[in-house]
Design a protein around this motif. Structure first.
Motif, PDB file in Angstrom:
ATOM      1  N   SER A 260       0.814  -1.211   0.000  1.00 48.30           N
ATOM      2  CA  SER A 260       0.000   0.000   0.000  1.00 48.30           C
ATOM      3  C   SER A 260       0.849   1.263   0.000  1.00 48.30           C
ATOM      4  CB  SER A 260      -0.925   0.016   1.229  1.00 48.30           C
ATOM      5  OG  SER A 260      -0.194   0.301   2.414  1.00 48.30           O
ATOM      6  N   ARG A 262       1.641   2.898   2.522  1.00 47.98           N
ATOM      7  CA  ARG A 262       1.196   3.759   3.617  1.00 47.98           C
ATOM      8  C   ARG A 262       1.998   3.475   4.883  1.00 47.98           C
ATOM      9  NH1 ARG A 262      -2.535   7.647   1.682  1.00 47.98           N
ATOM     10  NH2 ARG A 262      -3.708   6.665  -0.024  1.00 47.98           N
ATOM     11  N   ASP A 385      -5.771   1.573   0.674  1.00 52.72           N
ATOM     12  CA  ASP A 385      -5.717   2.770  -0.181  1.00 52.72           C
ATOM     13  C   ASP A 385      -7.063   3.497  -0.220  1.00 52.72           C
ATOM     14  OD1 ASP A 385      -3.078   2.672  -0.863  1.00 52.72           O
ATOM     15  OD2 ASP A 385      -3.385   1.594  -2.754  1.00 52.72           O
ATOM     16  N   LEU A 388      -7.734   5.212   3.337  1.00 54.64           N
ATOM     17  CA  LEU A 388      -6.811   6.297   3.667  1.00 54.64           C
ATOM     18  C   LEU A 388      -6.691   7.334   2.548  1.00 54.64           C
ATOM     19  CD1 LEU A 388      -3.893   4.383   5.429  1.00 54.64           C
ATOM     20  CD2 LEU A 388      -5.754   5.660   6.473  1.00 54.64           C
TER      21      LEU A 388
END
Length: 437
Positions: A260, A262, A385, A388
């Motif tokens: 991801s 993140r 995804d 967020l």
């Protein structure tokens, strides 16, 4: 058996709180003890938490010096039940030993009845109320025999509990053979349909005759429903309004989070098949995972316990991927954090469904015994995804999370002059008024 009250004095009511021996149950009972009030008339109220010595020691450390919360210890010897020496909570019990542990808790009955009789004899039976965990159904029989009041405390949510109890006590009849996505309506809630894979993650096996654990749970729930004087649920009307329609770690978590891009904090604990005190094993994560995310300064892997509440309270926390246990759900809502759900079993499956219905959750996978991460690690990446990101779905979830945060806090609030009280405060007052008159 030890009974300790931090502050003495005869009160008009004495509430004995008896949680099941598991951290996920001990914490809500402790939180209730901290928030107790004396009812609408503000009578004096003593509160005593009842548990085994190791649990009492942990609870005592969690309250400040001089706290008015009392504690009572019931003797318990885990090795007598072929359990690890420190197994006074499910955290220290391997999955294979869960039935033995649950059955062993019934042997707490004689010392518990001795404690209740002692308190009732000293303060009067009409001034004593037992508030016990749903998994300790025998306490309702004990309370009735001893002539004291009894109420049940559900540490899980209302919706998930209603669905789970219905499945346990009046299981839906699936056609044979049944596919994982086949659905059946619940007998108690015809508008609620459950998939076969959800059903299996609640009951594990359909043969009740060879499932003593399920038989035990059904008996505990039935004892409460037959003998208890009321039900207290760890929720609020704002989160679960009355009209609401009750309608093992896999390295794909790891790969999806990494893909991801993140930043994340991941608390990794031993799989449930292992003792909760098992030393961390590198094989539980993909090869080189920790080194790669550390080198990229993108993720932190915590081996074991992490300060969950402090992390949720941080402004940088954008979502919480968890198993949808009710404590984690409430902590997420309290801090206004959307949830990426991976329920494993039991009521968690329906907590996740409720979060999606509320608009604050998105499920990435479901099931430990059956189901699991069937869509692969790339699905984890895509869900993270989405939650967020900057799309309308993410913005809507964040707006709803903030709204529920404000509602949850209002439910337990009391204005300084005491004239305006939240719904949960009023519910607690009604509980005490009904128990002590």
């Amino acid at each position: 058996m030890g009974h300790e009250q931090e502050h003495g004095g005869r009160g008009a009511g004495h509430l004995l709180l008896f949680p099941f021996l598991a951290q996920g149950h001990l914490i809500p009972f402790l939180n209730m003890a901290r928030r107790r009030r004396g009812g609408s008339g503000q009578r004096r109220l003593e509160v005593t938490i009842v548990s085994t010595p190791r649990n009492v020691a942990g609870l005592r450390r969690a309250v400040p010096a001089g706290s008015s919360i009392g504690f009572a210890e019931l003797p318990f010897s885990p090795p007598d039940h072929v359990l690890p020496p420190d197994a006074e909570s499910t955290d220290a019990v391997p999955l294979r030993s869960f039935p033995a542990f649950y059955f062993a808790t019934e042997l707490l009955r004689p010392p518990f009845e001795e404690l209740v009789a002692e308190v009732a004899g000293r303060e009067g039976r009409q001034n004593v109320c037992v508030l016990a965990d749903i998994f300790l159904g025998w306490t309702a029989e004990s309370a009735r025999a001893l002539g004291v009041q009894h109420r049940v405390f559900l540490t899980s949510g209302a919706y998930a509990s209603a669905v789970t109890f219905s499945i346990w006590l009046r299981p839906p009849a699936f056609q044979r053979p049944a596919g994982p996505d086949d659905e059946q309506a619940l007998q108690d809630f015809p508008d609620v349909r459950v998939r076969y894979v959800e059903f299996l993650n609640v009951v594990v096996t359909e043969d009740y005759a060879t499932n003593p654990m399920l038989a035990y749970l059904c008996r505990m729930v039935s004892l409460h429903f037959c003998h208890s004087g009321g039900l207290v649920i760890n929720t609020s009307e704002e989160i679960e309004p009355r009209e609401h329609d009750p309608g093992v770690a896999d390295d794909g978590v790891a790969r999806g989070l990494e893909a991801s891009g993140r930043p994340f904090i991941w608390a990794v604990r031993p799989p449930v098949e292992f003792d909760g005190t098992e030393e961390f094993r590198g094989e539980w994560l993909p090869d080189g995972f920790e080194d790669r995310v550390a080198a990229a300064a993108r993720g932190v892997v915590v081996r074991g316990w992490a300060p969950q509440v402090a992390i949720l309270a941080h402004a940088s926390t954008g979502a919480f991927l968890n198993h949808c246990g009710w404590n984690s759900v409430l902590e997420s809502l309290w801090h206004g954090v959307p949830v990426v759900g991976w329920p494993l079993m039991g009521d968690q499956v329906f907590d996740s469904r409720m979060l999606e219905q509320l608009g604050v959750g998105m499920e990435v996978a479901s099931g430990r015994m059956f189901g699991g991460l069937g869509k692969g690690w790339d699905h984890v990446r895509d869900v993270v995804d989405t939650v967020l990101g900057d799309g309308e779905k993410a913005r809507g979830m964040r707006r709803k999370a903030v709204e529920l945060k404000e509602l949850a806090r209002a439910a337990v609030s009391v204005r300084d002059d005491g004239e305006v009280k939240g719904s949960s405060v009023l519910a607690m007052e009604r509980l005490l008024d009904s128990a002590f008159g």
